[in-house]
Design a protein around this motif. Structure first.
Motif, PDB file in Angstrom:
ATOM      1  N   TYR A 125       0.845  -1.210   0.000  1.00 53.53           N
ATOM      2  CA  TYR A 125       0.000   0.000   0.000  1.00 53.53           C
ATOM      3  C   TYR A 125       0.872   1.250   0.000  1.00 53.53           C
ATOM      4  N   TYR A 126       1.967   1.223   0.768  1.00 49.54           N
ATOM      5  CA  TYR A 126       3.030   2.206   0.604  1.00 49.54           C
ATOM      6  C   TYR A 126       4.358   1.460   0.668  1.00 49.54           C
ATOM      7  N   ASP A 127       5.456   2.150   0.408  1.00 50.36           N
ATOM      8  CA  ASP A 127       6.773   1.539   0.220  1.00 50.36           C
ATOM      9  C   ASP A 127       7.119   0.558   1.347  1.00 50.36           C
ATOM     10  N   PRO A 128       7.199  -0.741   1.035  1.00 53.82           N
ATOM     11  CA  PRO A 128       7.547  -1.727   2.068  1.00 53.82           C
ATOM     12  C   PRO A 128       8.930  -1.509   2.675  1.00 53.82           C
ATOM     13  N   ALA A 129       9.795  -0.724   2.014  1.00 55.41           N
ATOM     14  CA  ALA A 129      11.124  -0.454   2.575  1.00 55.41           C
ATOM     15  C   ALA A 129      11.016   0.253   3.916  1.00 55.41           C
ATOM     16  N   LEU A 130      10.038   1.136   4.055  1.00 61.09           N
ATOM     17  CA  LEU A 130       9.832   1.830   5.329  1.00 61.09           C
ATOM     18  C   LEU A 130       9.379   0.832   6.401  1.00 61.09           C
ATOM     19  N   LYS A 131       8.538  -0.104   6.018  1.00 59.67           N
ATOM     20  CA  LYS A 131       8.081  -1.126   6.965  1.00 59.67           C
ATOM     21  C   LYS A 131       9.248  -2.020   7.395  1.00 59.67           C
ATOM     22  N   ARG A 149      -9.505   7.911   1.112  1.00 57.45           N
ATOM     23  CA  ARG A 149      -9.689   8.036  -0.344  1.00 57.45           C
ATOM     24  C   ARG A 149      -9.437   6.712  -1.058  1.00 57.45           C
ATOM     25  N   TYR A 150      -8.466   5.943  -0.592  1.00 58.01           N
ATOM     26  CA  TYR A 150      -8.150   4.652  -1.217  1.00 58.01           C
ATOM     27  C   TYR A 150      -9.337   3.699  -1.127  1.00 58.01           C
ATOM     28  N   SER A 151     -10.138   3.844  -0.073  1.00 59.18           N
ATOM     29  CA  SER A 151     -11.274   2.927   0.115  1.00 59.18           C
ATOM     30  C   SER A 151     -12.357   3.133  -0.928  1.00 59.18           C
ATOM     31  N   ILE A 152     -12.391   4.307  -1.526  1.00 59.52           N
ATOM     32  CA  ILE A 152     -13.399   4.575  -2.560  1.00 59.52           C
ATOM     33  C   ILE A 152     -13.073   3.803  -3.834  1.00 59.52           C
ATOM     34  N   GLU A 153     -11.778   3.629  -4.105  1.00 61.58           N
ATOM     35  CA  GLU A 153     -11.345   2.940  -5.326  1.00 61.58           C
ATOM     36  C   GLU A 153     -11.139   1.434  -5.124  1.00 61.58           C
ATOM     37  N   ARG A 208       3.189   7.489   8.290  1.00 61.77           N
ATOM     38  CA  ARG A 208       2.755   6.883   7.028  1.00 61.77           C
ATOM     39  C   ARG A 208       2.916   7.868   5.872  1.00 61.77           C
ATOM     40  N   PRO A 209       3.526   7.430   4.755  1.00 68.16           N
ATOM     41  CA  PRO A 209       3.751   8.329   3.622  1.00 68.16           C
ATOM     42  C   PRO A 209       2.478   8.797   2.937  1.00 68.16           C
ATOM     43  N   ASP A 210       1.343   8.146   3.195  1.00 69.99           N
ATOM     44  CA  ASP A 210       0.100   8.556   2.546  1.00 69.99           C
ATOM     45  C   ASP A 210      -0.665   9.592   3.361  1.00 69.99           C
TER      46      ASP A 210
END
Length: 329
Positions: free
Chosen positions: A39-45, A93-97, A191-193
């Motif tokens: 969902y966002y860059d796994p490198a941060l995780k 917003r992601y949940s709408i798509e 979170r980057p988002d």
């Protein structure tokens, strides 16, 4: 790991990482679960996980909570007395798509956690809800007792469903559950988002920041260290029968700073810390957004003696310092 280990789901995520690190600092062994999705860059995780692995008492399980067999096996192996469930598909917003993603993670995944808890003697489930459950409520501040049956995003609907699911398991199986309605959490390793991260990225790279409703929005920004303190204080306080919850051992708390901030004020603080001026793109209101969030935290203060209160200036400075260090800006 021993039976005393605490399960933290979403341990490679923003809040899960900080909670796991706090518990480890308190000498509590932690089993961290995450699916490390993109969902966002796994490198941060992975970077967060590396820090957790450097501490004593941490073990990691990569699994998807929607996998019923994997979750059941994990619970049967460890028989966790305490579970802190922070894994979820985030983002309004992601949940709408992508609504199906939210059903898999936030509904099916949560059901599997509830089943694991009830079948293996769990004595307290602490789980993440969201301020988004208040929808377009106009009465401020938002109180736990306010109506939450008009969600304005599908993400909010799944979080409200989580509260109802937890309440039903608490009533049926006497499972002690505590829900935390988080209000715009921010801070280092964020979170980057989310808005603050997006704004800093854009300002540093000289790109426009997108300000919806032409920037006329207010958010109850809540610093991450305050959140971990709340979880730490509540984790050993399993609720008792609550008349407001059909006499089930169930509670819900707001976790917010009790002080909404103008979005433009936050942008100004970021500009000051970064020493750069933001290019502002003013846009109309987006579907699923709300104008203002504002947490009533009286219940939390009464029951724990603590409520979030980190000034936004302090939190923004810490976030920008971390961002500069992590991304070598």
């Amino acid at each position: 790991m021993t039976d005393q280990a605490i399960l933290v789901t979403g341990a490679a995520g923003f809040i899960g990482f900080h909670v796991a690190r706090q518990l480890l600092a308190e000498g509590r062994p932690v089993v961290g679960l995450d699916n490390l999705n993109s969902y966002y860059d796994p490198a941060l995780k992975r970077a967060r996980l590396e820090l957790l692995r450097n501490g004593r008492g941490f073990s990691f399980v990569q699994a998807d909570l929607a996998n019923r067999e994997a979750v059941a096996a994990l619970f049967a192996q460890h028989r966790f007395a305490t579970v802190v469930h922070l894994a979820a598909q985030a983002g309004v917003r992601y949940s709408i798509e992508h609504p199906h993603t939210y059903v898999d993670s936030n509904l099916q995944g949560f059901l599997n956690v509830l089943e694991g808890c009830r079948n293996n003697g769990c004595r307290h489930l602490v789980y993440a809800s969201s301020s988004s459950v208040y929808g377009a409520n106009t009465k401020l501040p938002f109180a736990v007792e306010d109506r939450t049956d008009h969600p304005v995003s599908f993400y909010a609907a799944t979080k409200k469903a989580n509260e109802l699911m937890a309440q039903s398991y608490s009533h049926l199986y006497r499972l002690p559950v505590t829900g935390l309605r988080f209000f715009t959490i921010y801070g280092p390793w964020g979170r980057p988002d989310m808005a603050m991260f997006l704004f800093v990225n854009a300002i540093v790279e000289g790109r426009p920041i997108r300000l919806f409703n032409h920037g006329r929005m207010r958010r109850d920004f809540t610093y991450i260290d305050d959140v971990t303190r709340v979880v730490s204080k509540l984790i050993d306080r399993a609720p008792v029968d609550n008349p407001a919850a059909a006499n089930a051992p169930s509670r819900v708390y707001n976790v917010g700073n009790n002080h909404p901030e103008e979005l433009m004020h936050v942008v100004g603080l970021l500009e000051r810390e970064l020493g750069r001026t933001a290019i502002k793109e003013l846009l109309p209101m987006q579907p699923g957004d709300v104008l203002e969030t504002f947490a009533d935290v009286e219940d939390l203060m009464r029951d724990t003696g603590f409520a979030p209160s980190t000034p936004i200036e302090h939190g923004v400075r810490n976030f920008v310092t971390w961002y500069r260090d992590h991304f070598k800006v």
